[in-house]
Enzyme design. Structure first.
Site, PDB file in Angstrom:
ATOM      1  N   HIS A   1       0.818  -1.220   0.000  1.00 55.80           N
ATOM      2  CA  HIS A   1       0.000   0.000   0.000  1.00 55.80           C
ATOM      3  C   HIS A   1       0.856   1.277   0.000  1.00 55.80           C
ATOM      4  O   HIS A   1       2.062   1.255   0.274  1.00 55.80           O
ATOM      5  CB  HIS A   1      -0.904   0.015   1.237  1.00 55.80           C
ATOM      6  CG  HIS A   1      -0.141   0.042   2.527  1.00 55.80           C
ATOM      7  ND1 HIS A   1       0.405   1.199   3.051  1.00 55.80           N
ATOM      8  CD2 HIS A   1       0.183  -0.941   3.391  1.00 55.80           C
ATOM      9  CE1 HIS A   1       1.038   0.922   4.173  1.00 55.80           C
ATOM     10  NE2 HIS A   1       0.922  -0.369   4.412  1.00 55.80           N
ATOM     11  N   GLY A   2       0.204   2.392  -0.242  1.00 54.50           N
ATOM     12  CA  GLY A   2       0.865   3.695  -0.226  1.00 54.50           C
ATOM     13  C   GLY A   2       1.123   4.226   1.175  1.00 54.50           C
ATOM     14  O   GLY A   2       0.721   3.639   2.183  1.00 54.50           O
ATOM     15  N   ASN A   3       1.758   5.358   1.220  1.00 55.13           N
ATOM     16  CA  ASN A   3       2.186   5.971   2.481  1.00 55.13           C
ATOM     17  C   ASN A   3       1.008   6.399   3.347  1.00 55.13           C
ATOM     18  O   ASN A   3      -0.040   6.810   2.854  1.00 55.13           O
ATOM     19  CB  ASN A   3       3.069   7.175   2.163  1.00 55.13           C
ATOM     20  CG  ASN A   3       3.840   7.690   3.358  1.00 55.13           C
ATOM     21  OD1 ASN A   3       3.424   8.630   4.012  1.00 55.13           O
ATOM     22  ND2 ASN A   3       4.979   7.074   3.639  1.00 55.13           N
ATOM     23  N   THR A   4       1.209   6.309   4.661  1.00 59.51           N
ATOM     24  CA  THR A   4       0.226   6.765   5.644  1.00 59.51           C
ATOM     25  C   THR A   4       0.927   7.682   6.640  1.00 59.51           C
ATOM     26  O   THR A   4       2.165   7.726   6.700  1.00 59.51           O
ATOM     27  CB  THR A   4      -0.390   5.588   6.423  1.00 59.51           C
ATOM     28  OG1 THR A   4       0.602   5.036   7.298  1.00 59.51           O
ATOM     29  CG2 THR A   4      -0.893   4.498   5.485  1.00 59.51           C
ATOM     30  N   ASP A   5       0.158   8.365   7.452  1.00 62.84           N
ATOM     31  CA  ASP A   5       0.769   9.204   8.488  1.00 62.84           C
ATOM     32  C   ASP A   5       1.514   8.364   9.512  1.00 62.84           C
ATOM     33  O   ASP A   5       2.473   8.837  10.117  1.00 62.84           O
ATOM     34  CB  ASP A   5      -0.306  10.049   9.178  1.00 62.84           C
ATOM     35  CG  ASP A   5      -0.812  11.188   8.295  1.00 62.84           C
ATOM     36  OD1 ASP A   5      -0.166  11.483   7.266  1.00 62.84           O
ATOM     37  OD2 ASP A   5      -1.858  11.779   8.639  1.00 62.84           O
TER      38      ASP A   5
ATOM     39  N   ASN B   1       3.269   5.634   8.720  1.00 61.91           N
ATOM     40  CA  ASN B   1       4.567   5.425   8.077  1.00 61.91           C
ATOM     41  C   ASN B   1       5.448   6.649   8.256  1.00 61.91           C
ATOM     42  O   ASN B   1       6.618   6.552   8.665  1.00 61.91           O
ATOM     43  CB  ASN B   1       4.401   5.181   6.577  1.00 61.91           C
ATOM     44  CG  ASN B   1       3.764   3.866   6.226  1.00 61.91           C
ATOM     45  OD1 ASN B   1       2.979   3.790   5.288  1.00 61.91           O
ATOM     46  ND2 ASN B   1       4.067   2.802   6.943  1.00 61.91           N
TER      47      ASN B   1
ATOM     48  N   GLU C   1      -1.770  -6.891   7.581  1.00 61.53           N
ATOM     49  CA  GLU C   1      -0.416  -6.847   8.135  1.00 61.53           C
ATOM     50  C   GLU C   1      -0.317  -7.719   9.390  1.00 61.53           C
ATOM     51  O   GLU C   1      -1.330  -8.103   9.990  1.00 61.53           O
ATOM     52  CB  GLU C   1      -0.042  -5.385   8.459  1.00 61.53           C
ATOM     53  CG  GLU C   1       1.365  -5.173   9.005  1.00 61.53           C
ATOM     54  CD  GLU C   1       2.453  -5.654   8.065  1.00 61.53           C
ATOM     55  OE1 GLU C   1       2.596  -6.896   7.915  1.00 61.53           O
ATOM     56  OE2 GLU C   1       3.183  -4.803   7.504  1.00 61.53           O
TER      57      GLU C   1
END
Length: 205
Positions: free
Chosen positions: A9-13, A15, A82
């Site tokens: 998946h893409g970036n999260t806060d 991360n 995850e």
């Protein structure tokens, strides 16, 4: 030949902020949505036949970027979530290191079951590899994109390849919106089963 593209998946806060996500449902941030759109444009060129995703929003929303380009529906699979990080979920890594130094050191060293309620690597591998195998069976001889998470992707791919944990640890972590490519040649004469074709492929970010 079946192609399996295992996409993080893409970036999260979480991360960006150095927090452990585990199975918390942290959403994509603006950067993550941009990453998903850019990666989807590349993945669409593989002409995928099936799109399967973890049911957590950061994975599902990443998969949605590809679904919008291909017209494919997304098949959700909670087995692709995850690793569950027990007491650590949502916590800063710096706080974990100071509050749980023994377990933190064991985790960093690759202990398959470091404590603090963290899901064991064997349990993680078992559920993810089953999900990958089932996903591949949805399009035998075709291309399947599976959207999941960093730790889940590495452990599931290692298990699919038949690698022990020590070998799986040598796979570098997937960057956000990067993927691992596996191909199954077992249906060909003299085929050897699943092979690692490429790893950590994606748009530079």
């Amino acid at each position: 030949m079946t192609r399996l593209l295992v996409w993080r998946h893409g970036n999260t806060d979480y991360n960006a902020g150095g927090r452990v996500q585990g199975q918390t449902d942290a959403p994509l941030n603006a950067r993550g949505r941009d990453q998903a759109a850019a990666a989807a444009a590349l993945l669409a060129s593989f002409h995928p036949d099936v799109l399967v995703s973890s049911d957590l929003s950061r994975a599902h929303d990443t998969a949605s970027a590809l679904a919008s380009l291909t017209g494919l529906s997304i098949t959700p699979d909670p087995r692709l979530r995850e690793r569950h990080f027990g007491e650590w979920q949502g916590a800063l890594l710096t706080d974990i290191e100071s509050q749980h130094p023994t377990e933190y050191a064991r985790w960093r060293a690759g202990d398959p079951s470091p404590g603090c309620g963290i899901e064991s690597l064997d349990d993680l591998a078992k559920r993810v590899v089953e999900a990958l195998q089932d996903a591949a069976e949805l399009a035998p001889g075709g291309t399947v994109v599976v959207t999941t998470h960093g730790g889940a992707a590495r452990q599931g791919c290692g298990a699919l390849l038949g690698w022990p944990n020590e070998a799986t640890r040598t796979l570098g972590s997937l960057g956000n919106c990067h993927w691992t490519e596996l191909t199954d040649r077992s249906r060909r004469v003299g085929g050897t089963g699943w092979q690692l074709t490429a790893h950590n492929v994606g748009v530079p970010s």
